[in-house]
Scaffold this active site. Structure first.
Site, PDB file in Angstrom:
ATOM      1  NE  ARG A   1     -15.263   1.932  -1.361  1.00 37.59           N
ATOM      2  CZ  ARG A   1     -16.126   2.856  -1.155  1.00 37.59           C
ATOM      3  NH1 ARG A   1     -16.031   3.717  -0.126  1.00 37.59           N
ATOM      4  NH2 ARG A   1     -16.133   3.530  -2.477  1.00 37.59           N
ATOM      5  CG  ASP A   2     -13.918  -3.922   6.546  1.00 42.96           C
ATOM      6  OD1 ASP A   2     -14.071  -5.164   6.277  1.00 42.96           O
ATOM      7  OD2 ASP A   2     -12.780  -3.663   7.501  1.00 42.96           O
ATOM      8  CB  ILE A   3     -20.534  -4.183   6.910  1.00 41.02           C
ATOM      9  CG1 ILE A   3     -20.849  -2.848   6.672  1.00 41.02           C
ATOM     10  CG2 ILE A   3     -21.607  -4.874   8.243  1.00 41.02           C
ATOM     11  CD1 ILE A   3     -22.431  -2.815   6.208  1.00 41.02           C
TER      12      ILE A   3
ATOM     13  CG  ASN B   1     -15.066  -2.469  11.402  1.00 40.04           C
ATOM     14  OD1 ASN B   1     -14.047  -2.447  12.317  1.00 40.04           O
ATOM     15  ND2 ASN B   1     -14.834  -2.613   9.819  1.00 40.04           N
TER      16      ASN B   1
END
Length: 503
Positions: A305-307, A311
């Site tokens: 959900r937050d590539i 990260n």
């Protein structure tokens, strides 16, 4: 008449010498043709010229041999007892773990009387070389150099990251932790340890002196010149193993039910009775290890959900690992703190999220496509002070593709001159980034297909620039399993207003 006979004799001698020398000296800087090798089991030649011995799947075995048998018997020296040819070989390999934590299994270079071993060997710790019933049997007539990344007490392994010399058995006659001898500050030699399953490219040298009965094994990272001192050096008489014709040379690898890895050979040079020709590192095919790690972690039932680059963590070998699963854990536990707001980062969020608010693997694929473009272009997904046609990164790349100026988007810090292999690699990353960032979720490639593209198992299709928009006719291609798929791409992420959770 006599003249004709002499000519025929000379021609016969010339042809015979050519046939005798054939196969005793060969070099492959990548494997452009499937005819270069004989493979069985899971082994195959990828689209970009890699020999992949095994995929990162359970209980796989793969073999690859030079297709013609070699003669190592030196009949001219039988009176002196030196009846074995010398030989030299060098190859470049990579072991890519599916978890990115240096786990894996291992592979071996081998010499065998047969190239059909698949029915009599086991996977896992047996490396596709032997089985519990024949391990240690002298009738195997197999000599191997193992690059082992599994610790097995039963066969006398010294650790889970070592190089060993195996004669008819996995119980190595000589072994050492993986490493190479480099210069220290005082001009002496110091051992520098390496991790075989790190995904890095390593070069190995295996050299046998049939007169001195000396076998040397050397290994080092690809960018390091051949070390002065071999890692392993043993007095071994190989005549009992390779004294008869035929002898096949090649590679073997296997995986277990855990610690899965893909095993690759990038190039190989071999010579009987002489020194193997050096490989050209500049033209060897690439192994997309870091991206592979990201995909394998991702392909295991986790929506991230937050590539985004922030990260992605890099280890000391520059292997990428996907970190910060905070949003994933929060949502997987059903603890969305505010269901009316979208979680993610502007620029990496797929267009459908603003309509449905539901994250899927397809939305992760979208974010990964943007990430690939960002890495290649050296800029963020949005740049508001840029010219109008460059504000949105994906739109800019698509526009340059249409204009035939795709390489103008490449980050200048990567340089302006590229070798042929590098040009193809950069082009693949840019086009695959566009494919993944299609504005229609159903038209993006799957995670598995992206892995195939990155590993070269599936060639990226030629895609007309005009088709890289939703609502157009999809571009079709046939993957390696023969099933039909559709693949299109779009570069437009639109001007959707997105609320974020402030990450």
């Amino acid at each position: 008449m006599l003249g004709r006979i002499l000519i025929l004799i000379l021609l016969f001698v010339k042809v015979s010498a050519s046939e005798a020398d054939e196969g005793t000296d060969f070099i492959f800087n990548g494997f452009v043709s499937r005819e270069n090798l004989t493979t069985d089991g899971a082994a195959n030649i990828t689209g970009n010229g890699l020999l992949r011995l095994t995929p990162a799947e359970y209980s796989q075995i793969g073999h690859a041999f030079y297709p013609k048998p070699l003669s190592f018997n030196n009949s001219t020296n039988t009176s002196t007892g030196n009846n074995t040819f010398s030989f030299s070989t060098t190859f470049v390999f990579a072991i890519v773990s599916n978890s990115g934590d240096d786990s894996g299994t291992g592979f071996a270079f081998l010499m065998s009387p047969s190239k059909h071993l698949i029915q009599s060997v086991r996977s896992g710790a047996y490396l596709g070389l032997f089985s519990p019933s024949n391990n240690g049997d002298p009738s195997n007539r197999i000599a191997a150099i193992e690059f082992d990344t599994v610790f097995n007490k039963e066969i006398g392994d010294i650790d889970d990251n070592h190089v060993g010399i195996d004669i008819n058995s996995l119980n190595s006659s000589n072994a050492s932790p993986a490493g190479y001898y480099g210069d220290d500050e005082d001009g002496g030699l110091i051992i520098r340890n390496v991790s075989l399953a790190s995904g890095r490219r390593f070069q190995a040298w295996v050299e046998y002196d049939g007169v001195q009965k000396q076998l040397n094994v050397t290994v080092a990272p690809l960018q390091v010149p051949k070390p002065k001192r071999p890692l392993l050096s043993s007095k071994i008489d190989l005549s009992s193993v390779i004294e008869e014709y035929p002898v096949y040379v090649g590679f073997s690898a296997s995986t277990a039910t855990h610690r899965l890895s893909s095993h690759y050979v990038l190039g190989w040079s071999f010579k009987v009775n002489g020194e193997a020709r050096p490989l050209d590192a500049s033209i060897l095919p690439k192994v997309a290890a870091g991206l592979f790690y990201l995909h394998e972690k991702w392909a295991q039932a986790i929506l991230h959900r937050d590539i985004k680059p922030a990260n992605v963590l890099l280890d000391e070998n520059f292997n990428g690992k996907l970190g910060d699963f905070g949003l994933s854990r929060l949502y997987d536990h059903g603890s969305d703190p505010n269901t009316t707001r979208l979680a993610g980062t502007v620029g990496y969020m797929a267009p459908e999220l603003s309509r449905t608010g539901k994250a899927t693997k397809a939305s992760d694929v979208y974010a990964f496509g943007v990430l690939m473009l960002e890495v290649a272009c050296g800029r963020r997904p949005t740049k508001y002070r840029a010219p109008a046609n460059q504000v949105v990164l994906v739109d800019w790349v698509l526009g340059c593709l249409k204009e035939g100026t795709l390489f103008t988007v490449v980050d200048s810090r990567l340089g302006t001159e590229f070798r042929k292999a590098e040009v193809e690699e950069v082009e693949m990353v840019l086009k695959l980034g566009l494919l993944c960032s299609h504005d229609s979720a159903g038209d993006r490639p799957s995670i598995g297909e992206v892995i195939q593209f990155l590993n070269g198992d599936l060639p990226l299709p030629e895609i007309p620039a005009d088709s890289l928009r939703s609502g157009t006719t999809p571009v079709s291609w046939t993957p390696s399993d023969g099933s039909a798929n559709l693949l299109t791409s779009s570069a437009s992420i639109g001007s959707v207003s997105i609320l974020t959770s402030g990450r």
